[in-house]
Motif scaffolding. Structure first.
Motif, PDB file in Angstrom:
ATOM      1  N   GLN A 120       4.814   6.450   2.713  1.00 34.08           N
ATOM      2  CA  GLN A 120       4.708   5.160   3.378  1.00 34.08           C
ATOM      3  C   GLN A 120       4.599   4.028   2.353  1.00 34.08           C
ATOM      4  O   GLN A 120       3.738   4.059   1.466  1.00 34.08           O
ATOM      5  CB  GLN A 120       3.470   5.150   4.277  1.00 34.08           C
ATOM      6  N   PRO A 121       5.473   3.025   2.431  1.00 36.00           N
ATOM      7  CA  PRO A 121       5.362   1.913   1.480  1.00 36.00           C
ATOM      8  C   PRO A 121       4.145   1.040   1.769  1.00 36.00           C
ATOM      9  O   PRO A 121       3.684   0.947   2.908  1.00 36.00           O
ATOM     10  CB  PRO A 121       6.666   1.121   1.713  1.00 36.00           C
ATOM     11  N   VAL A 122       3.631   0.400   0.727  1.00 33.90           N
ATOM     12  CA  VAL A 122       2.578  -0.590   0.923  1.00 33.90           C
ATOM     13  C   VAL A 122       3.176  -1.800   1.632  1.00 33.90           C
ATOM     14  O   VAL A 122       4.400  -1.972   1.687  1.00 33.90           O
ATOM     15  CB  VAL A 122       1.931  -1.003  -0.409  1.00 33.90           C
ATOM     16  N   SER A 123       2.324  -2.646   2.182  1.00 40.36           N
ATOM     17  CA  SER A 123       2.803  -3.757   3.012  1.00 40.36           C
ATOM     18  C   SER A 123       3.232  -4.980   2.203  1.00 40.36           C
ATOM     19  O   SER A 123       4.152  -5.699   2.601  1.00 40.36           O
ATOM     20  CB  SER A 123       1.716  -4.169   4.005  1.00 40.36           C
ATOM     21  N   ARG A 124       2.552  -5.214   1.071  1.00 40.62           N
ATOM     22  CA  ARG A 124       2.841  -6.452   0.339  1.00 40.62           C
ATOM     23  C   ARG A 124       2.602  -6.233  -1.149  1.00 40.62           C
ATOM     24  O   ARG A 124       1.615  -5.609  -1.557  1.00 40.62           O
ATOM     25  CB  ARG A 124       1.957  -7.583   0.862  1.00 40.62           C
ATOM     26  N   VAL A 125       3.517  -6.772  -1.962  1.00 41.17           N
ATOM     27  CA  VAL A 125       3.466  -6.576  -3.406  1.00 41.17           C
ATOM     28  C   VAL A 125       3.605  -7.917  -4.115  1.00 41.17           C
ATOM     29  O   VAL A 125       4.393  -8.785  -3.707  1.00 41.17           O
ATOM     30  CB  VAL A 125       4.600  -5.624  -3.861  1.00 41.17           C
ATOM     31  N   GLY A 126       2.830  -8.083  -5.188  1.00 38.32           N
ATOM     32  CA  GLY A 126       2.961  -9.236  -6.072  1.00 38.32           C
ATOM     33  C   GLY A 126       3.658  -8.821  -7.352  1.00 38.32           C
ATOM     34  O   GLY A 126       3.197  -7.916  -8.047  1.00 38.32           O
ATOM     35  N   LEU A 127       4.769  -9.457  -7.657  1.00 40.67           N
ATOM     36  CA  LEU A 127       5.570  -9.132  -8.831  1.00 40.67           C
ATOM     37  C   LEU A 127       5.368 -10.191  -9.900  1.00 40.67           C
ATOM     38  O   LEU A 127       5.490 -11.392  -9.621  1.00 40.67           O
ATOM     39  CB  LEU A 127       7.057  -9.060  -8.458  1.00 40.67           C
ATOM     40  N   GLY A 151      10.963   0.253   0.412  1.00 36.74           N
ATOM     41  CA  GLY A 151      10.793  -0.256   1.765  1.00 36.74           C
ATOM     42  C   GLY A 151       9.666  -1.246   1.935  1.00 36.74           C
ATOM     43  O   GLY A 151       9.230  -1.506   3.064  1.00 36.74           O
ATOM     44  N   VAL A 152       9.181  -1.838   0.848  1.00 34.35           N
ATOM     45  CA  VAL A 152       8.106  -2.837   0.937  1.00 34.35           C
ATOM     46  C   VAL A 152       8.633  -4.062   1.703  1.00 34.35           C
ATOM     47  O   VAL A 152       9.642  -4.645   1.315  1.00 34.35           O
ATOM     48  CB  VAL A 152       7.629  -3.261  -0.462  1.00 34.35           C
ATOM     49  N   PRO A 153       7.958  -4.475   2.781  1.00 29.03           N
ATOM     50  CA  PRO A 153       8.490  -5.576   3.593  1.00 29.03           C
ATOM     51  C   PRO A 153       8.203  -6.976   3.078  1.00 29.03           C
ATOM     52  O   PRO A 153       8.880  -7.930   3.460  1.00 29.03           O
ATOM     53  CB  PRO A 153       7.814  -5.360   4.948  1.00 29.03           C
ATOM     54  N   SER A 154       7.186  -7.137   2.196  1.00 27.77           N
ATOM     55  CA  SER A 154       6.797  -8.483   1.770  1.00 27.77           C
ATOM     56  C   SER A 154       6.620  -8.522   0.256  1.00 27.77           C
ATOM     57  O   SER A 154       5.796  -7.777  -0.298  1.00 27.77           O
ATOM     58  CB  SER A 154       5.484  -8.895   2.457  1.00 27.77           C
ATOM     59  N   LEU A 155       7.394  -9.387  -0.404  1.00 29.04           N
ATOM     60  CA  LEU A 155       7.340  -9.520  -1.858  1.00 29.04           C
ATOM     61  C   LEU A 155       7.053 -10.960  -2.241  1.00 29.04           C
ATOM     62  O   LEU A 155       7.617 -11.895  -1.669  1.00 29.04           O
ATOM     63  CB  LEU A 155       8.680  -9.125  -2.498  1.00 29.04           C
ATOM     64  N   HIS A 389       8.504   4.991  -6.434  1.00 30.46           N
ATOM     65  CA  HIS A 389       7.291   5.778  -6.154  1.00 30.46           C
ATOM     66  C   HIS A 389       6.015   4.973  -6.330  1.00 30.46           C
ATOM     67  O   HIS A 389       4.980   5.285  -5.727  1.00 30.46           O
ATOM     68  CB  HIS A 389       7.247   7.007  -7.058  1.00 30.46           C
ATOM     69  N   THR A 390       6.067   3.914  -7.166  1.00 33.68           N
ATOM     70  CA  THR A 390       4.888   3.078  -7.398  1.00 33.68           C
ATOM     71  C   THR A 390       4.393   2.452  -6.101  1.00 33.68           C
ATOM     72  O   THR A 390       3.195   2.213  -5.924  1.00 33.68           O
ATOM     73  CB  THR A 390       5.226   1.969  -8.407  1.00 33.68           C
ATOM     74  N   PHE A 391       5.315   2.183  -5.186  1.00 34.41           N
ATOM     75  CA  PHE A 391       4.991   1.451  -3.965  1.00 34.41           C
ATOM     76  C   PHE A 391       4.857   2.362  -2.746  1.00 34.41           C
ATOM     77  O   PHE A 391       4.734   1.877  -1.622  1.00 34.41           O
ATOM     78  CB  PHE A 391       6.085   0.411  -3.709  1.00 34.41           C
ATOM     79  N   LEU A 392       4.888   3.665  -2.964  1.00 33.68           N
ATOM     80  CA  LEU A 392       4.809   4.628  -1.875  1.00 33.68           C
ATOM     81  C   LEU A 392       3.492   5.401  -1.917  1.00 33.68           C
ATOM     82  O   LEU A 392       3.013   5.748  -2.986  1.00 33.68           O
ATOM     83  CB  LEU A 392       5.971   5.619  -1.964  1.00 33.68           C
ATOM     84  N   ARG A 393       2.952   5.685  -0.729  1.00 33.77           N
ATOM     85  CA  ARG A 393       1.736   6.487  -0.625  1.00 33.77           C
ATOM     86  C   ARG A 393       2.035   7.733   0.204  1.00 33.77           C
ATOM     87  O   ARG A 393       2.519   7.615   1.335  1.00 33.77           O
ATOM     88  CB  ARG A 393       0.631   5.695   0.064  1.00 33.77           C
ATOM     89  N   PRO A 394       1.770   8.907  -0.341  1.00 40.33           N
ATOM     90  CA  PRO A 394       1.954  10.110   0.485  1.00 40.33           C
ATOM     91  C   PRO A 394       0.885  10.190   1.560  1.00 40.33           C
ATOM     92  O   PRO A 394      -0.302  10.028   1.277  1.00 40.33           O
ATOM     93  CB  PRO A 394       1.828  11.256  -0.522  1.00 40.33           C
ATOM     94  N   GLN A 395       1.307  10.385   2.787  1.00 37.97           N
ATOM     95  CA  GLN A 395       0.373  10.519   3.903  1.00 37.97           C
ATOM     96  C   GLN A 395       0.637  11.843   4.605  1.00 37.97           C
ATOM     97  O   GLN A 395       1.777  12.136   4.969  1.00 37.97           O
ATOM     98  CB  GLN A 395       0.549   9.376   4.908  1.00 37.97           C
TER      99      GLN A 395
END
Length: 439
Positions: A120-127, A151-155, A389-395
């Motif tokens: 599952q991707p995280v919801s928001r990332v700061g680049l 698949g991160v929706p907000s950058l 993979h940095t932005f994905l969390r295994p659930q």
């Protein structure tokens, strides 16, 4: 470059860790310097960011959020050859990043006993994109495409304000933002940008993020350490480094050019050659002397190559060279030897590995299709480079039916009682009390 002669010495891994070249500025010192800056942004928001822009970027009164029309205008002024190269990078990186997104896996233990693992991707990332001695549109692409592929929706993107660009980030950073479709861009730099991502700045419309990524100097890396726990980070990517393992068969000019290429990033950049050939070491030193003086950033290169973080390390053989490299944990590792595969087999710790004389680090910096945001300062011994993979969390999604749970009631109670937690077992048994049945 200084020479460190390790020949004839049986050194432990801990001893190697103390002997390999390292930058003089420690992360601990940098952390103490940036901690007040991060706290100030958390407390005062926009006012603190403006104070830091005046002090560190020599910019005042600019818009902290970049207008969307400024991003579009910048791309219209991008040289066609650079735009074409950035588009090629984006295409290659999308392909390379897609291989890092795992397929969903389903494990069936028995009828009605299933665990499904999704990513599952995280919801928001700061680049973050640096903006000091050079512009890094490629870093914008590396961060953005990896996050988008996951698949991160907000950058959101931050890069330092430039006094010579009306307080906007460097035009090249804006070119890349436009090509990646990033619409939320801030003219904020350094530790303040990392703090703004972690804490949010409502006054400028900046919501806090879940993960902060992107390269930077040691102070950006230190700021990431300060906010870790409040947000996730990619790695403490500080000043760049290259380690080259080479033997007598290597082309000295190639090795020298690669060491110089990383040294031009920053006076604190680290360039290290590890070799079992004293003769090659001499040839490389001679090549560096002639090539470094002719490069555009000769002064910067000279300081980086003469610093404590750079050097030539002499070892008895290539197996020992690999041990030195593993202890160092380089951001970039090049292997240029007669038997590259044998050396590669000995390598365990590196951010990215470049094999053969025609695979320079600069290829990975731009168009190889690999990601150039990599762990530095020895953290490659336990951290990886940036990727989808940095932005994905295994659930793990667990689903058992009544019969499958009943089969485990007795062994589960045995474990719960052994741990002194009988209510855990009672929670299972409650489902089998007379008259109790749930779908």
């Amino acid at each position: 470059m200084r020479t460190i002669d390790l020949r004839g010495r049986a050194l432990s891994r801990d001893e190697l860790l103390k002997l390999v070249p390292r930058a003089a500025v420690s992360a601990e010192i940098a952390v103490e310097r940036v901690r007040p800056l991060v706290a100030d942004v958390a407390a005062r928001g926009e006012a603190a960011l403006r104070d830091q822009a005046r002090e560190f970027d020599r910019v005042d009164g600019h818009l902290l959020r970049v207008p969307s029309e400024s991003i579009a205008d910048a791309l219209r002024n991008c040289p066609p050859a650079v735009e074409a190269a950035l588009r090629e990078l984006i295409e290659r990186l999308r392909l390379g990043s897609s291989a890092q997104v795992p397929e969903e896996q389903v494990t069936r233990f028995a009828d009605g006993a299933v665990i499904r693992q999704r990513w599952q991707p995280v919801s928001r990332v700061g680049l973050y994109a640096p903006g000091g001695k050079a512009a890094y549109p490629s870093s914008v692409v590396m961060n953005a495409i990896a996050a988008q592929t996951a698949g991160v929706p907000s950058l959101a993107l931050a890069s330092p304000a430039q006094a010579d660009n009306a307080g906007l980030p460097h035009p090249a950073v804006l070119w890349a933002a436009a090509l990646c479709g990033i619409e939320e861009v801030y003219a904020i730099g350094g530790a303040g940008a990392i703090a703004a991502f972690a804490h949010g700045v409502p006054a400028i419309g900046l919501d806090a993020v879940d993960v902060v990524t992107g390269p930077g100097n040691v102070f950006v890396a230190a700021a990431k350490r300060v906010v870790t726990g409040l947000v996730g980070i990619d790695a403490e990517a500080g000043t760049t480094e290259i380690l080259v393992i080479a033997d007598a068969s290597a082309e000295a000019g190639f090795v020298a050019a690669d060491l110089i290429s990383q040294a031009e990033h920053d006076e604190a950049a680290a360039s290290v050659l590890v070799t079992d050939s004293e003769e090659l070491a001499q040839r490389v030193a001679a090549e560096i002397a002639s090539r470094a003086a002719a490069t555009r950033h000769a002064g910067r290169v000279a300081e980086a190559l003469s610093g404590p973080q750079s050097g030539i390390v002499l070892v008895d053989d290539l197996r020992e060279a690999a041990r030195v490299s593993n202890a160092y944990g380089p951001e970039h590792l090049e292997i240029q030897t007669r038997d590259d595969a044998a050396v590669l087999a000995e390598i365990t710790d590196a951010g990215a590995i470049f094999v053969g004389g025609y695979t320079p680090v600069s290829l990975g910096d731009y168009l190889a299709g690999s990601n150039h945001v990599l762990p530095t300062g020895g953290t490659a011994r336990f951290a990886s480079g940036l990727g989808a993979h940095t932005f994905l969390r295994p659930q793990q999604i667990v689903s058992y039916d009544r019969a499958a749970l009943r089969d485990l009631e007795e062994p589960l109670r045995a474990l719960a009682e052994a741990e002194g937690l009988p209510a855990h077992a009672d929670a299972v048994s409650a489902r089998f009390e007379t008259g109790k049945k749930s779908s």
